[in-house]
Design an enzyme around this catalytic site. Sequence first.
Site, mmCIF file in Angstrom:
data_model
loop_
_atom_site.group_PDB
_atom_site.id
_atom_site.type_symbol
_atom_site.label_atom_id
_atom_site.label_comp_id
_atom_site.label_asym_id
_atom_site.label_seq_id
_atom_site.Cartn_x
_atom_site.Cartn_y
_atom_site.Cartn_z
ATOM 1 N N SER A 37 -8.459 -3.499 2.400
ATOM 2 C CA SER A 37 -7.398 -4.499 2.276
ATOM 3 C C SER A 37 -6.205 -4.019 3.088
ATOM 4 O O SER A 37 -6.149 -2.877 3.548
ATOM 5 C CB SER A 37 -6.993 -4.629 0.817
ATOM 6 O OG SER A 37 -6.445 -3.395 0.386
ATOM 7 N N LYS A 38 -5.262 -4.905 3.240
ATOM 8 C CA LYS A 38 -4.054 -4.585 3.977
ATOM 9 C C LYS A 38 -3.365 -3.366 3.359
ATOM 10 O O LYS A 38 -2.963 -2.428 4.034
ATOM 11 C CB LYS A 38 -3.118 -5.796 3.869
ATOM 12 C CG LYS A 38 -2.379 -6.061 5.139
ATOM 13 C CD LYS A 38 -1.446 -7.238 4.960
ATOM 14 C CE LYS A 38 -0.999 -7.686 6.313
ATOM 15 N NZ LYS A 38 -1.015 -9.073 6.551
#
Length: 493
Positions: free
Chosen positions: A260-261
């Site tokens: 994920s970011k």
Amino acid sequence: MSVRVRFAPSPTGFLHIGGLRTALYNYLYARHHGGTFVLRIEDTDQTRYVEGAEEDIIRSLEWAGMTIDEGPNNPGESGPYRQSERKEMYHEYAKQLIDSGMAYYAFDTTEEIDEMRERLKKSGNPSPKYDTITRQSMKNSLTLPKDEVEKRLANGNEYVVRLKVPRRETVKFEDEIRGIVSFDTAGLDDQVLLKSDGMPTYHLANVVDDHTMGITHVIRGEEWLSSAPKHILLYNAFGWEAPTMAHLPLIMSPSGGKLSKRKAESEGIPVNTKDYIKGNYEPEALINFLAYLGWSPGDDSEIHTMDELCELFTLDRVSKGGAVFNHKKLMWYNEHYIRETSVEELLPRVKGLAEEAGFDTKSDEYLRTVVELLHERVSKVDEFVSMGSFFFEYSTDYDEGALKKWKEDSPALVAAYKAKLESLNEDDFVAANLKSALEETVAENEVGFGKVMMPARIATTGQGFGPDLFPALELLGKEEVINRIDLALEKLS
Ligand code: GLU
């Protein structure tokens, strides 16, 4: 039939590295088969639209070396290539489904739907749906009299269009990567196809576009696998043949879980393509690395140009399991491509970066030697500047790590070396002589080589590591080297 694939990002932000991999696999597949690579912008969700995102996507693909055959900037015959410009079409196709009895208008308000859900929950249904059963007691064109429906439409009452999802049917399709995927419709709501704001949902737009644009293969991330059965239902409802599907494995973070970011950031992995552009990565390295993130040609080769990748790429060698993003491996690729790049090609880039950093790069000849001296040591082009900054500027803010290696006897040993350097005339100030001078200093003082070498390096470069010291000193020149040693002795004695 010739292959047509599409990369269909939503312009909701900067192009994520996972998106770039999806684009790449589509591109490789298209080129492998002499097909067409289409860029379609899926911008129907106005609330998530980000200004500039489309430009970022196109710039990123171009930087990475993927030529878009058809897209918003170079339309072919299947345009427009932005969904927001195809609105009319979705209405026509939704109407077609209504007319053929595969979809219907639904006028229920949110409150009415919530009420239905509450009611069913109370009577023991844990996850009530708007489906074959419940649709019969709701306000839609299946339950209301025909003239009432027409009146509501004519009055401009709000409505959505829903797909009649068949009851208890098993939807099956063959995914090129995952094999047979089957899915039970029992858990599905009657899917909304047109929203009350007149915009299509992702499902309707995606299917209508893939069909009308003649897309033969849908290659996209695993996160879309759960949408695929809904798409198959839609293809069936239209009576169209569905394109071949291939869902790519997730990209995983080194510490486990989806990349994920937030995870990427905490692990120092740049997440958007623009960060790689800005971070001066070699596009060939990123492409080579991404190609292997979920695919391999089946031998132990690792280095391939884009053309070779196009030649080699097949979907049957894409893995099902998640692929771990190994940043070290990316740097290994980057280093490789830097080594492969000629000094000639590197020169203008290093010059630009050095000037950006505010350095005076002296002459082209000087800079060329800097690049030659560092070529085998850097992994990224900007390291020519960071690692080589001492060639342009001397600072007595010595590197902390280096200072640990500056010992009590260092000043005396460096002074002894300096004395030898002073006795050389300008013309003799060349690497071989500088080395002999150091060897003599070592012998006369009966110490190890490093005892003189390390402080000499620190004094002249400010760093405890770096390129071959003697040619570096030769390049700096006698006067500069002596000056630097004087400054260091003053500061560090
Ligand atoms: N617009 C979707 C995305 O943002 C497209 C998914 C698909 O390829 O069908 O990735």
